[in-house]
Design an enzyme around this catalytic site. Structure first.
Site, PDB file in Angstrom:
ATOM      1  N   LYS A 197     -30.062 -48.537  74.316  1.00  0.00           N
ATOM      2  CA  LYS A 197     -28.721 -48.175  73.862  1.00  0.00           C
ATOM      3  C   LYS A 197     -28.433 -46.667  73.945  1.00  0.00           C
ATOM      4  CE  LYS A 197     -28.602 -52.327  70.983  1.00  0.00           C
ATOM      5  NZ  LYS A 197     -27.579 -53.243  71.477  1.00  0.00           N
ATOM      6  N   TYR A 223     -33.610 -59.520  66.012  1.00  0.00           N
ATOM      7  CA  TYR A 223     -33.509 -59.861  67.429  1.00  0.00           C
ATOM      8  C   TYR A 223     -34.139 -58.744  68.225  1.00  0.00           C
ATOM      9  CZ  TYR A 223     -31.245 -60.625  72.031  1.00  0.00           C
ATOM     10  OH  TYR A 223     -30.996 -60.815  73.376  1.00  0.00           O
ATOM     11  N   ASP A 245     -38.921 -51.706  66.419  1.00  0.00           N
ATOM     12  CA  ASP A 245     -37.889 -51.918  67.431  1.00  0.00           C
ATOM     13  C   ASP A 245     -36.690 -51.055  67.021  1.00  0.00           C
ATOM     14  OD1 ASP A 245     -36.202 -54.781  68.940  1.00  0.00           O
ATOM     15  OD2 ASP A 245     -35.802 -52.625  68.988  1.00  0.00           O
TER      16      ASP A 245
HETATM   17  P1  KE4 Z   1     -30.907 -55.366  75.419  1.00  0.00           P
HETATM   18  O1  KE4 Z   1     -31.868 -56.162  76.293  1.00  0.00           O
HETATM   19  O2  KE4 Z   1     -29.656 -56.163  75.058  1.00  0.00           O
HETATM   20  O3  KE4 Z   1     -30.597 -53.987  75.991  1.00  0.00           O
HETATM   21  O4  KE4 Z   1     -31.659 -55.051  74.045  1.00  0.00           O
HETATM   22  C1  KE4 Z   1     -32.193 -56.110  73.302  1.00  0.00           C
HETATM   23  C2  KE4 Z   1     -32.313 -55.662  71.860  1.00  0.00           C
HETATM   24  C3  KE4 Z   1     -33.572 -55.335  71.385  1.00  0.00           C
HETATM   25  N1  KE4 Z   1     -33.738 -54.927  70.108  1.00  0.00           N
HETATM   26  C4  KE4 Z   1     -32.683 -54.797  69.263  1.00  0.00           C
HETATM   27  C5  KE4 Z   1     -32.919 -54.333  67.861  1.00  0.00           C
HETATM   28  C6  KE4 Z   1     -31.369 -55.104  69.707  1.00  0.00           C
HETATM   29  O5  KE4 Z   1     -30.332 -55.004  68.854  1.00  0.00           O
HETATM   30  C7  KE4 Z   1     -31.175 -55.551  71.032  1.00  0.00           C
HETATM   31  C8  KE4 Z   1     -29.804 -55.932  71.569  1.00  0.00           C
HETATM   32  N2  KE4 Z   1     -28.756 -55.964  70.604  1.00  0.00           N
HETATM   33  C9  KE4 Z   1     -27.664 -56.853  70.865  1.00  0.00           C
HETATM   34  C10 KE4 Z   1     -26.656 -56.698  69.715  1.00  0.00           C
HETATM   35  N3  KE4 Z   1     -27.018 -57.455  68.601  1.00  0.00           N
HETATM   36  C11 KE4 Z   1     -27.033 -56.596  72.187  1.00  0.00           C
HETATM   37  C12 KE4 Z   1     -25.662 -57.233  72.368  1.00  0.00           C
HETATM   38  C13 KE4 Z   1     -25.750 -58.361  73.362  1.00  0.00           C
HETATM   39  O6  KE4 Z   1     -26.731 -59.145  73.318  1.00  0.00           O
HETATM   40  O7  KE4 Z   1     -24.806 -58.455  74.159  1.00  0.00           O
END
Ligand code: KE4
Length: 427
Positions: A264, A141, A236
Site C-alpha cells: 500500500k 486478512y 502484517d
Molecule cells: P494486496 O495483495 O491486496 O496488495 O494485500 C493483501 C493484504 C495483506 N495484508 C493486509 C493487512 C491487507 O489489508 C491486505 C489487503 N487489504 C485489502 C483491504 N481490506 C485490499 C482491498 C482489496 O482486497 O481489494
C-alpha cells in the site's frame, strides 16, 4: 457512459465486473461507482459526480490522490523507461528508507503486492524454523494466498479448513485460526503444538474486520510466546506500515517482530509489497540463500519512484500529528451525529483508520465485529453516498483519512452523517 453502463459492460469480461471483490458493492448493494479521476480527497465518478473519498484505495493514498510531487516522480521515471528487469539505484534507496524507518528490519525484499509479501514471508519463516504450521487470527486478512484463505477448525487447536474452493485441504490444515485479543487461546495452542509452529502472523492493528485495536499486552504476549517456542512473529503491516506512524505499529508499540510485511503506502498507489526482517532470516532468500522468491516487476521503477516520493512527504515534521488530530475530530463528529439520532454504533479508530460498527457491543475480535448489522451499515453507506461521501462499501472494512481532507471536508462529512443517521430508524 455512467457507472451503471460501465458495470454492465465490465461484467461481460471481468468476473463480477471488478478486479477485486470488495469493489463490487455486494456487501452494500447497488452499482459500484466507476472512478474517472481523483485529486486530493476528491473522487470524480464516470458521469461527473464527485465524492469525498474515505477509502483511499484501501490505504495507499495517505497523501490524497494525485499529489503533485508523486505524480511528477512517476512521470519522470516513466520517461526513463517503465521496467528493466535489472537492479536500479532507486530500489536500493527505497530499501534503505524502509530499513531506516522500521526497528525490526535489517533487510527487505520488494515484491508487487501485500499478498506476495505475506506468502513469501511465510515461506522464509517455514524455512528458517523447519516447521510447517502457521497461526493467524480470525478476521485478520493477509492476502489471498492458499494457506491464508482458511477458516477456523472446530476446536481452537484443530487445524484449519479451506475458506475458498480451490484451496487444498492439506494446505489449509497447516493454518490455525485463533481469536484476536484472546491470549488464553494462543497459550493453549502453543502448549499443545508449539513445536510445530513456524510463525504467528498478525495485523498489529486490524483493518480487515473493520478497525480493531489490540488490547494492552496482547501483542507483547505473542512476542514472548513465539520467542519462547522458537517460532517467528510476523507483523502484517500492509495497512499499518507508514499509516499509524513512520515506524509502523512496531515503532508505536515498541515490539520487534521477526518479519514484517508491507504494501500500500510504500508504493504510493502503484503496485508494491515488501517483506523484511532480521538479517539472519532474510539472508535465506534467494539468491543470497536457498529460499526461492522472484518477480518480473519487483522493484518496478515507477512504483519505487512513487514510494520514495510518498515516504519523503511522510517524513515532514508533524505530518502524522496533523492527520491524526483531524481523524480524532472526524470520529468525534460521527459519534455525536449517531448519538443525536439515537442510532446505536460503536466507532473503533486508531491513528487515521476508523470503522462505524452498527452494534451496541464493544468490538474487540471477529465474533464481536460480527454482531454489527451489515444491513444498517449498507443503509448508512448509501445515505452518505447520496450526499457525496464515499465510505468503504462494506461493514467489515476500515475507512481511511488522508492529509488532503480539509476542515471544510470534515464539517461536510459530519453534516452528511447527521442527516444519514437521522434517516435511519433509531436502535
Ligand atoms: P494486496 O495483495 O491486496 O496488495 O494485500 C493483501 C493484504 C495483506 N495484508 C493486509 C493487512 C491487507 O489489508 C491486505 C489487503 N487489504 C485489502 C483491504 N481490506 C485490499 C482491498 C482489496 O482486497 O481489494
Amino acid at each position: 457512459m455512467d457507472s451503471e453502463a460501465w458495470f454492465r459492460r465490465a461484467q461481460g469480461v471481468i468476473p463480477g465486473g471488478v478486479n477485486s471483490p470488495v469493489r463490487a458493492f455486494r456487501a452494500v448493494g447497488g452499482t459500484p461507482v466507476f472512478i474517472e479521476r481523483a485529486e486530493g480527497a476528491l473522487l470524480t465518478a464516470a458521469g461527473g459526480r464527485r465524492y469525498l473519498d474515505y477509502v483511499g484505495s484501501w490505504g495507499p493514498m495517505i497523501l490524497g490522490h494525485a499529489h503533485p510531487e508523486v505524480v511528477e516522480a512517476v512521470r519522470s521515471a516513466a520517461g526513463r523507461g517503465t521496467s528493466y528487469g535489472a537492479p536500479t539505484a532507486d530500489e536500493v534507496e527505497l530499501a534503505e528508507e524502509i530499513v531506516a524507518a522500521l526497528p525490526s528490519v535489517d533487510m527487505v525484499r520488494l515484491v508487487n503486492s501485500g499478498t506476495e509479501a505475506v506468502m513469501s514471508a511465510l515461506r522464509v519463516a517455514r524455512a528458517y524454523t523447519g516447521r510447517d504450521v502457521v497461526v493467524k487470527f480470525a478476521g485478520c486478512y493477509h492476502g489471498h494466498s492458499d494457506g491464508l484463505l482458511v477458516q477456523a477448525g472446530s476446536g481452537v487447536t484443530t487445524l484449519g479448513i479451506p475458506d475458498s474452493p480451490g484451496v487444498p485441504a492439506a494446505v489449509a490444515a497447516l493454518t490455525l485460526n485463533l481469536s484476536y485479543n484472546a491470549p488464553a487461546g494462543v497459550e493453549e495452542v502453543f502448549r499443545q503444538r508449539g513445536r510445530e509452529i513456524a510463525a504467528v502472523i498478525v495485523e498489529p492493528v486490524v483493518g480487515n474486520m473493520g478497525t480493531v485495536v489490540p488490547q494492552p499486552g496482547f501483542l507483547q504476549h505473542l512476542r514472548e510466546l513465539t520467542k519462547s517456542h522458537g517460532s517467528l512473529l510476523i507483523f502484517d503491516e500492509v495497512i499499518t506500515g507508514f499509516r499509524v506512524g513512520y515506524g509502523g505499529a512496531q515503532g508505536l508499540f515498541g515490539i520487534i517482530p521477526d518479519l514484517t510485511c508491507l504494501g500500500k503506502i510504500i508504493g504510493g498507489g502503484l503496485p508494491v509489497g515488501a517483506y523484511g526482517g532480521r538479517r539472519e532470516i532474510m539472508e535465506l532468500v534467494a539468491p543470497a540463500g536457498p529460499v526461492y522468491q522472484a518477480g518480473t516487476l519487483s522493484g518496478n521503477p515507477l512504483a519505487v519512484a512513487a514510494g520514495l516520493a510518498t515516504l519523503k512527504l511522510l517524513r515532514e515534521p508533524g505530518f502524522y500529528a496533523r492527520l491524526e488530530e483531524k481523524a480524532g475530530r472526524l470520529v468525534d463528529g460521527l459519534a455525536l451525529a449517531a448519538q443525536a439520532a439515537g442510532v446505536q454504533v460503536r466507532i473503533n479508530s486508531f491513528a487515521s483508520l476508523f470503522t462505524v460498527f452498527f452494534t451496541g457491543e464493544p468490538v474487540r475480535d471477529y465474533a464481536s465485529a460480527k454482531t454489527a448489522d451489515p444491513n444498517r451499515y449498507a443503509a448508512f453507506f448509501h445515505a452518505l453516498l447520496r450526499r457525496g461521501m464515499y465510505f468503504p462499501p462494506a461493514q467489515w472494512e476500515a475507512a481511511f483519512l488522508s492529509a488532503a481532507h480539509t476542515e471544510a471536508d470534515l464539517e461536510r462529512t459530519a453534516a452528511a452523517a447527521r442527516e444519514a443517521f437521522a434517516e435511519m430508524k433509531p436502535k
